[in-house]
Design a protein around this motif. Structure first.
Motif, PDB file in Angstrom:
ATOM      1  N   ALA A 133       0.965  -1.401   0.031  1.00  0.00           N
ATOM      2  CA  ALA A 133      -0.141  -0.135   0.042  1.00  0.00           C
ATOM      3  C   ALA A 133       0.974   1.224   0.049  1.00  0.00           C
ATOM      4  O   ALA A 133       1.181   1.950   1.016  1.00  0.00           O
ATOM      5  CB  ALA A 133      -0.945   0.122   1.115  1.00  0.00           C
ATOM      6  N   PRO A 134       1.302   1.812  -1.075  1.00  0.00           N
ATOM      7  CA  PRO A 134       2.194   2.737  -1.242  1.00  0.00           C
ATOM      8  C   PRO A 134       1.668   4.206  -0.763  1.00  0.00           C
ATOM      9  O   PRO A 134       0.406   4.336  -1.026  1.00  0.00           O
ATOM     10  CB  PRO A 134       2.630   2.973  -2.873  1.00  0.00           C
ATOM     11  N   GLY A 135       2.491   5.046   0.185  1.00  0.00           N
ATOM     12  CA  GLY A 135       1.941   6.048   0.341  1.00  0.00           C
ATOM     13  C   GLY A 135       1.391   6.290   1.796  1.00  0.00           C
ATOM     14  O   GLY A 135       1.285   7.510   2.276  1.00  0.00           O
ATOM     15  N   MET A 150      -1.671   5.738  11.364  1.00  0.00           N
ATOM     16  CA  MET A 150      -1.558   5.729   9.946  1.00  0.00           C
ATOM     17  C   MET A 150      -2.464   6.414   9.320  1.00  0.00           C
ATOM     18  O   MET A 150      -3.597   6.466   9.424  1.00  0.00           O
ATOM     19  CB  MET A 150      -1.706   3.977   9.754  1.00  0.00           C
ATOM     20  N   ALA A 151      -1.905   6.859   8.240  1.00  0.00           N
ATOM     21  CA  ALA A 151      -2.933   7.723   7.189  1.00  0.00           C
ATOM     22  C   ALA A 151      -2.629   7.584   5.652  1.00  0.00           C
ATOM     23  O   ALA A 151      -1.289   7.539   5.504  1.00  0.00           O
ATOM     24  CB  ALA A 151      -3.165   9.170   7.655  1.00  0.00           C
ATOM     25  N   HIS A 152      -3.472   7.554   4.820  1.00  0.00           N
ATOM     26  CA  HIS A 152      -3.206   7.339   3.450  1.00  0.00           C
ATOM     27  C   HIS A 152      -3.847   8.469   2.610  1.00  0.00           C
ATOM     28  O   HIS A 152      -5.027   8.681   2.985  1.00  0.00           O
ATOM     29  CB  HIS A 152      -3.633   6.030   2.798  1.00  0.00           C
ATOM     30  N   PRO A 153      -3.300   8.888   1.711  1.00  0.00           N
ATOM     31  CA  PRO A 153      -3.781   9.832   0.837  1.00  0.00           C
ATOM     32  C   PRO A 153      -5.422   9.596   0.121  1.00  0.00           C
ATOM     33  O   PRO A 153      -6.148  10.535   0.127  1.00  0.00           O
ATOM     34  CB  PRO A 153      -3.218  10.287  -0.471  1.00  0.00           C
ATOM     35  N   ASP A 154      -5.832   8.304   0.084  1.00  0.00           N
ATOM     36  CA  ASP A 154      -6.871   7.969  -0.260  1.00  0.00           C
ATOM     37  C   ASP A 154      -8.084   8.098   0.814  1.00  0.00           C
ATOM     38  O   ASP A 154      -9.278   7.928   0.741  1.00  0.00           O
ATOM     39  CB  ASP A 154      -7.302   6.491  -0.845  1.00  0.00           C
TER      40      ASP A 154
END
Length: 379
Positions: free
Chosen positions: A287-289, A305-309
């Protein structure tokens, strides 16, 4: 400044006595490449000017550590003393031991022509030009100010390797026997393979990971190599001087107090993912990013944790007790992390370190070890 003695001490610290890199490290005045820099303290970034405090300048320049020269695109050279930028580092003089290790991974021969990707301060180009000769070294960076400043500082110590301002993920200025990057890419740019001579060797890191790729150019235009057992972390390659990743700081902040109906108990204790390099690398391949934050207050440990999506996760627990996990958004980030940790326990190690690397001429990169494999494709 009397720099010869601290430079010799630095060389002794980062090279062995028979290393061909000892002379370059001892012979290059590193302070000339970092006259001003940023330091991050409890209250954020502050600017330091070496000429105002030569003792501090010497200590910063001749320690085996990275010196941050640009934050969020704001160069310390061009800033005022009362400037306090916010954001991520966007250029630095990489710690000398790591620069040397990257060049050592390249297995440079005396006659090799080298492309140094990521000029930055110019210190790496200076070491390479001292070692190989300036006519055999080309260095590129996307930021025209960095290239101009490095060219001037190199000239100031009587070195003039070729420096160019280019997007290193695009067309490159020539062909080379070795390509060494101190910026991270993902996957390997097709232009690197086009610019690398058959039998030549490239050395880089995969963006978002600590994985060092070394690979040799094959007659079919692709390359084969390995993920080294060594580790390194570099800033992502940018496509232009103003291309800065926005980050997900606001989402990380929101994850501290976010409420979700998805509440579970993880089978593993809270972990500081960003500082568990192999774990973080495996997770980023899946899961890149993802960005991370970790804190401790006595026995209480919290990981975010957080992701741009829009996906986020929060795990909190005491000591080694199993933590409560809250997750939201389109993906369950902590569940992905638990899958990686489960693989580790089941198989005894993570497969990525030491895996084989296969790169097609278009840059498609496959990592494989045993039954495990992952493919990184150009976007």
């Amino acid at each position: 400044m009397n720099w010869e003695q601290p430079a010799a001490a630095l060389a002794a610290a980062v090279t062995h006595p028979a290393s061909r890199w000892r002379g370059p490290v001892a012979g290059i005045p590193r302070h000339r490449f970092v006259p001003r820099w940023w330091h991050r303290g409890p209250d954020g970034w502050t600017r330091h000017d070496g000429r105002a405090d030569p003792e501090q300048w010497q200590a910063a320049a001749y320690a085996d550590r990275s010196v941050i020269t640009s934050v969020a695109g704001q160069h310390a050279d061009l800033a005022e003393d009362d400037d306090h930028p916010t954001g991520r580092p966007t250029s630095s003089a990489t710690l000398p031991s790591l620069v040397v290790r990257m060049f050592q991974h390249a297995r440079l021969g005396d006659d090799d022509e080298l492309l140094d990707v990521g000029t930055g301060s110019g210190y790496g180009a200076a070491l390479a030009a001292y070692r190989l000769g300036e006519r055999q070294v080309t260095s590129v960076d996307v930021d025209p100010y960095l290239v101009d400043a490095a060219r001037e500082r190199l000239a100031g110590i009587c070195l003039s390797p070729r420096l160019e301002t280019v997007d290193a993920t695009g067309e490159l200025p020539g062909t080379f026997d070795r390509i060494v990057a101190t910026v991270a890419v993902r996957p390997i740019p097709a232009s690197w393979l086009a610019a690398l001579r058959t039998g030549g060797r490239l050395v880089t890191t995969l963006a978002g990971t600590s994985l060092i790729v070394t690979a040799e150019k094959q007659p079919d235009g692709g390359a084969k190599g390995v993920i080294e057992w060594d580790r390194a972390g570099f800033m992502h390659a940018r496509h232009d001087a103003g291309d800065y990743p926005p980050g997900v700081g606001e989402l990380l902040d929101a994850a501290r107090d976010a409420v979700s109906d998805d509440v579970t108990i993880s089978p593993y204790p809270v972990v500081d993912v960003a500082n568990a390099w192999d774990l973080a690398s495996m997770l980023d391949l899946a899961a890149p990013g993802i960005e991370h934050h970790y804190s401790e207050d006595g026995e209480h440990r919290v990981a975010l944790m957080a992701h741009p999506d829009g996906s986020w996760a929060r795990a909190s627990g005491r000591g080694d007790r199993l933590p409560t996990v809250y997750q939201g958004g389109p993906r369950r980030l902590w569940a992905l992390l638990d899958d990686v940790r489960g693989y580790w326990l089941h198989h005894g190690e993570l497969p990525v370190r030491g895996s084989r690397v296969f790169i097609k001429p278009d840059g498609t990169t496959t990592l494989a070890r045993g039954k495990w494999h992952v493919r990184l494709t150009p976007t």
